[in-house]
Write an enzyme that holds these catalytic residues in place. Structure first.
Site, PDB file in Angstrom:
ATOM      1  N   HIS A  82      26.930  74.499  -9.795  1.00  0.00           N
ATOM      2  CA  HIS A  82      27.123  74.597  -8.130  1.00  0.00           C
ATOM      3  C   HIS A  82      25.923  73.778  -7.606  1.00  0.00           C
ATOM      4  O   HIS A  82      25.382  73.883  -6.562  1.00  0.00           O
ATOM      5  CB  HIS A  82      26.594  76.158  -7.556  1.00  0.00           C
ATOM      6  N   ASN A  93      23.969  92.377 -18.110  1.00  0.00           N
ATOM      7  CA  ASN A  93      23.830  92.081 -16.617  1.00  0.00           C
ATOM      8  C   ASN A  93      23.399  93.742 -16.415  1.00  0.00           C
ATOM      9  O   ASN A  93      23.512  94.817 -17.378  1.00  0.00           O
ATOM     10  CB  ASN A  93      25.092  91.902 -16.156  1.00  0.00           C
ATOM     11  N   CYS A  95      29.671  61.447   4.760  1.00  0.00           N
ATOM     12  CA  CYS A  95      30.111  60.253   4.172  1.00  0.00           C
ATOM     13  C   CYS A  95      29.665  60.131   2.579  1.00  0.00           C
ATOM     14  O   CYS A  95      29.744  58.998   1.990  1.00  0.00           O
ATOM     15  CB  CYS A  95      29.460  58.990   5.124  1.00  0.00           C
ATOM     16  N   PRO A 116      15.460  85.920  -5.186  1.00  0.00           N
ATOM     17  CA  PRO A 116      16.631  86.961  -5.005  1.00  0.00           C
ATOM     18  C   PRO A 116      17.957  86.732  -5.304  1.00  0.00           C
ATOM     19  O   PRO A 116      18.161  85.347  -5.201  1.00  0.00           O
ATOM     20  CB  PRO A 116      16.388  87.466  -3.479  1.00  0.00           C
ATOM     21  N   ASP A 117      18.713  87.557  -5.972  1.00  0.00           N
ATOM     22  CA  ASP A 117      20.148  86.887  -6.167  1.00  0.00           C
ATOM     23  C   ASP A 117      20.821  87.001  -4.989  1.00  0.00           C
ATOM     24  O   ASP A 117      20.377  87.299  -3.888  1.00  0.00           O
ATOM     25  CB  ASP A 117      20.752  87.811  -7.217  1.00  0.00           C
ATOM     26  N   PHE A 118      22.354  87.235  -4.996  1.00  0.00           N
ATOM     27  CA  PHE A 118      23.106  87.340  -3.629  1.00  0.00           C
ATOM     28  C   PHE A 118      23.366  88.834  -3.359  1.00  0.00           C
ATOM     29  O   PHE A 118      23.176  89.136  -2.461  1.00  0.00           O
ATOM     30  CB  PHE A 118      24.347  86.572  -3.778  1.00  0.00           C
ATOM     31  N   ARG A 119      23.891  89.241  -4.512  1.00  0.00           N
ATOM     32  CA  ARG A 119      24.770  90.619  -4.166  1.00  0.00           C
ATOM     33  C   ARG A 119      23.763  91.858  -4.593  1.00  0.00           C
ATOM     34  O   ARG A 119      24.419  92.922  -4.270  1.00  0.00           O
ATOM     35  CB  ARG A 119      26.128  90.617  -4.820  1.00  0.00           C
ATOM     36  N   ASN A 148      23.220  78.745 -10.899  1.00  0.00           N
ATOM     37  CA  ASN A 148      22.030  78.688 -10.069  1.00  0.00           C
ATOM     38  C   ASN A 148      21.506  77.214  -9.850  1.00  0.00           C
ATOM     39  O   ASN A 148      21.756  76.091 -10.332  1.00  0.00           O
ATOM     40  CB  ASN A 148      20.734  79.259 -10.906  1.00  0.00           C
ATOM     41  N   ILE A 149      20.759  77.306  -8.269  1.00  0.00           N
ATOM     42  CA  ILE A 149      20.690  75.914  -7.986  1.00  0.00           C
ATOM     43  C   ILE A 149      19.026  75.814  -7.883  1.00  0.00           C
ATOM     44  O   ILE A 149      18.529  75.037  -7.009  1.00  0.00           O
ATOM     45  CB  ILE A 149      21.112  76.025  -6.482  1.00  0.00           C
ATOM     46  N   ASP A 150      18.226  76.743  -8.412  1.00  0.00           N
ATOM     47  CA  ASP A 150      16.787  76.668  -8.580  1.00  0.00           C
ATOM     48  C   ASP A 150      16.405  75.730  -9.586  1.00  0.00           C
ATOM     49  O   ASP A 150      14.903  75.548  -9.469  1.00  0.00           O
ATOM     50  CB  ASP A 150      16.396  78.196  -8.754  1.00  0.00           C
TER      51      ASP A 150
HETATM   52  P1  CNA Z   1      25.278  87.516  -7.547  1.00  0.00           P
HETATM   53  O1  CNA Z   1      26.668  87.405  -6.986  1.00  0.00           O
HETATM   54  O2  CNA Z   1      24.026  87.784  -6.844  1.00  0.00           O
HETATM   55  O3  CNA Z   1      25.360  88.383  -8.845  1.00  0.00           O
HETATM   56  C1  CNA Z   1      24.112  88.392  -9.723  1.00  0.00           C
HETATM   57  C2  CNA Z   1      24.368  89.435 -10.601  1.00  0.00           C
HETATM   58  O4  CNA Z   1      23.066  89.610 -11.632  1.00  0.00           O
HETATM   59  C3  CNA Z   1      24.512  90.915 -10.283  1.00  0.00           C
HETATM   60  O5  CNA Z   1      25.737  91.513 -11.139  1.00  0.00           O
HETATM   61  C4  CNA Z   1      23.097  91.930 -10.330  1.00  0.00           C
HETATM   62  O6  CNA Z   1      23.614  93.043 -10.681  1.00  0.00           O
HETATM   63  C5  CNA Z   1      22.778  91.087 -11.368  1.00  0.00           C
HETATM   64  N1  CNA Z   1      21.279  90.974 -11.752  1.00  0.00           N
HETATM   65  C6  CNA Z   1      20.247  90.686 -10.675  1.00  0.00           C
HETATM   66  N2  CNA Z   1      19.187  90.749 -11.197  1.00  0.00           N
HETATM   67  C7  CNA Z   1      19.235  91.678 -12.561  1.00  0.00           C
HETATM   68  C8  CNA Z   1      18.357  91.612 -13.373  1.00  0.00           C
HETATM   69  N3  CNA Z   1      16.982  91.686 -13.188  1.00  0.00           N
HETATM   70  N4  CNA Z   1      18.829  92.291 -14.597  1.00  0.00           N
HETATM   71  C9  CNA Z   1      20.158  92.438 -14.677  1.00  0.00           C
HETATM   72  N5  CNA Z   1      20.864  91.907 -13.860  1.00  0.00           N
HETATM   73  C10 CNA Z   1      20.871  91.493 -12.963  1.00  0.00           C
HETATM   74  O7  CNA Z   1      25.045  85.981  -8.106  1.00  0.00           O
HETATM   75  P2  CNA Z   1      26.090  85.163  -9.037  1.00  0.00           P
HETATM   76  O8  CNA Z   1      25.023  84.140  -9.697  1.00  0.00           O
HETATM   77  O9  CNA Z   1      26.901  85.822  -9.712  1.00  0.00           O
HETATM   78  O10 CNA Z   1      26.625  84.383  -7.705  1.00  0.00           O
HETATM   79  C11 CNA Z   1      26.885  82.910  -7.781  1.00  0.00           C
HETATM   80  C12 CNA Z   1      26.115  82.230  -6.384  1.00  0.00           C
HETATM   81  C13 CNA Z   1      24.831  82.834  -6.464  1.00  0.00           C
HETATM   82  C14 CNA Z   1      25.852  80.915  -6.919  1.00  0.00           C
HETATM   83  O11 CNA Z   1      26.467  80.003  -6.289  1.00  0.00           O
HETATM   84  C15 CNA Z   1      24.523  80.483  -6.725  1.00  0.00           C
HETATM   85  O12 CNA Z   1      24.061  79.384  -6.214  1.00  0.00           O
HETATM   86  C16 CNA Z   1      24.020  81.492  -5.969  1.00  0.00           C
HETATM   87  N6  CNA Z   1      22.397  82.091  -5.956  1.00  0.00           N
HETATM   88  C17 CNA Z   1      21.706  81.307  -6.827  1.00  0.00           C
HETATM   89  C18 CNA Z   1      20.142  81.627  -6.880  1.00  0.00           C
HETATM   90  C19 CNA Z   1      19.329  80.808  -7.547  1.00  0.00           C
HETATM   91  O13 CNA Z   1      19.663  79.650  -8.030  1.00  0.00           O
HETATM   92  N7  CNA Z   1      18.485  81.426  -8.309  1.00  0.00           N
HETATM   93  C20 CNA Z   1      19.813  82.635  -6.165  1.00  0.00           C
HETATM   94  C21 CNA Z   1      20.553  83.178  -5.342  1.00  0.00           C
HETATM   95  C22 CNA Z   1      22.155  82.924  -5.158  1.00  0.00           C
END
Ligand code: CNA
Length: 411
Positions: free
Chosen positions: A203, A299, A214, A110-113, A184-186
């Site tokens: 990140h 996006n 430390c 899952p993403d964040f937002r 991404n950190i994955d």
């Molecule tokens: P975010 O803020 O969750 O944004 C993700 C963006 O991607 C949003 O605009 C979504 O609409 C879009 N999105 C998600 N899925 C799809 C899809 N299938 N098709 C099209 N668009 C899509 O995440 P960001 O990366 O902008 O925020 C940065 C953070 C999230 C970083 O510091 C990460 O460490 C952190 N993060 C990473 C992971 C990972 O490593 N996979 C997962 C969750 C969060």
């Protein structure tokens, strides 16, 4: 990670934060007389800009014939087709990719937002006062458990790279990738075989670990074992809690992040994928590109500078599901079969784990604590979740890309 310490030579410090004030600053720089100023770049980039505007209509035609008519409406000036044509004409030989969590949702992470499925919408189980607390270093200092609970779900091993990761790798195969900057950190960029020197994990990642106080290095595999078994990895030097080298809010970004100062002025195409552009300073990177260089946003929704109407002349966006969009882009480029072949060969091979074999430590873990249930993830169509495996077609991609960061944190 580049955490400043008195024994180290001075290095630029950039600390991860949420917010977008830097975006405005960077935009002012872009329009000013400085190295990224419009005036200075105007002449050299005018041919490229002309190409772009000429291609607008024909690109739109191409897209209108595609099955995704809805995507056409969200495209700007021919979107994908215009950019695909530039690539085919050989105008884009230094492509920079800026990636976010949306790249990995097709892998089941899952993403964040994203409302409903994003981690921020599902944080009740972690019992934290606000979503960002889970990545706040001060909060972690007091209570590491929420992050460790989340880490159990995010740890590399159970997810596989998807078509989008392999598209980025194909850019490298074609000799066009200058660098991919991922938030991404994955670790899935590494796992799909993008070489370390082409990758900036801005990140951090789970590939290394260190004491959060430390910064004494700690074997990443042992940290993982402790966290997965609901134990705290404890620093052998100061007895504070160890954490994977994921960059938290309030921590410095890795040294490699500063490659952006060389790369962005050189780039001739910027592809922004699957990010909300909410985390600074990363988000403002997209504004440091020359103003006439094409920027392509892929996006689900418009983000950052792409929210402003009208878009700047060389900006393109294609809104919709990222994997579906990237597949269409690859088809326009004639790369689809190559990517499918690459995926098949790579994904049937066993891949190395991201964490190198553990070093011995005197003290591994301490007390155990109760843990809420791990984060639920959705399944992917391509790549996606599978059992961890090992072995890679391109071994150079599997060495630790955080070497510069790691070296800066050891004493
Ligand atoms: P975010 O803020 O969750 O944004 C993700 C963006 O991607 C949003 O605009 C979504 O609409 C879009 N999105 C998600 N899925 C799809 C899809 N299938 N098709 C099209 N668009 C899509 O995440 P960001 O990366 O902008 O925020 C940065 C953070 C999230 C970083 O510091 C990460 O460490 C952190 N993060 C990473 C992971 C990972 O490593 N996979 C997962 C969750 C969060």
């Amino acid at each position: 990670m580049n955490r400043s310490r008195s024994s180290q030579p001075p290095v630029p410090r950039v600390t991860r934060s949420a917010g977008s004030r830097l975006t405005e600053l960077a935009e002012r720089l872009d329009s000013g007389p400085g190295p990224y100023g419009k005036q200075r770049r105007k002449q050299t980039d005018s041919a490229l800009a002309q190409d772009l505007s000429q291609m607008s209509m024909s690109g739109q035609d191409t897209l209108n014939n595609s099955p995704s008519a809805s995507a056409v409406k969200s495209s700007s000036r021919g979107g994908l087709a215009s950019v695909a044509r530039l690539v085919k004409l050989g105008r884009c030989k230094n492509v920079v990719v800026v990636a976010g969590a949306g790249v990995s949702t097709a892998s089941g992470i899952p993403d964040f937002r994203t409302p409903g499925t994003g981690l921020y919408a599902n944080l009740e189980k972690y019992n934290i006062p606000y979503p960002e607390a889970i990545f706040n270093i001060d909060y972690f200092s007091n209570d590491p458990q929420p992050f460790f609970s989340l880490a159990k779900a995010l740890y590399p091993g159970s997810h596989r790279p998807n078509y989008i990761h392999y598209f980025i790798r194909m850019l490298h195969h074609k000799g066009l990738l200058l660098r991919v900057y991922t938030q991404n950190i994955d670790g899935l960029e590494r796992l799909c075989g993008i070489p370390d020197d082409k990758l900036v994990e801005a990140h951090g990642s789970f590939a290394t670990a260190a004491c959060h106080l430390c910064y004494t290095a700690y074997p990443a595999e042992e940290a993982k074992q402790a966290i997965m078994n609901d134990k705290l990895p404890i620093c052998t030097f100061c007895a504070a809690t160890v954490k994977p080298d994921v960059v938290f809010f309030g921590e410095d970004l890795p040294q490699r992040y500063f490659l952006n100062t060389q790369d962005f002025p050189k780039a001739d195409l910027l592809i922004i994928m699957g990010t909300s552009l909410q985390i600074e300073p990363f988000a403002s990177l997209v504004n440091t590109i020359r103003s006439t260089v094409p920027r392509l946003l892929l996006n689900r929704n418009a983000v950052g500078p792409f929210e402003k109407v009208p878009l700047r002349r060389a900006d393109h966006m294609e809104l919709g599901d990222l994997e579906e969009t990237v597949r269409r882009f690859a088809e326009m480029l004639g790369w689809n079969d190559d990517i499918e072949d690459l995926m098949r060969s790579q994904e049937t091979l066993s891949l190395p784990t991201l964490i190198s074999s553990p070093l011995s430590v005197d003290q591994t873990s301490c007390q155990s604590r109760g843990t809420p249930a791990g984060t639920e993830t959705s399944r992917s169509r391509a790549g996606g979740q599978r059992g961890a495996s090992s072995g890679s077609e391109e071994t150079d991609s599997e060495t630790d890309s955080k070497s510069s960061a790691s070296s800066s944190q050891s004493t």
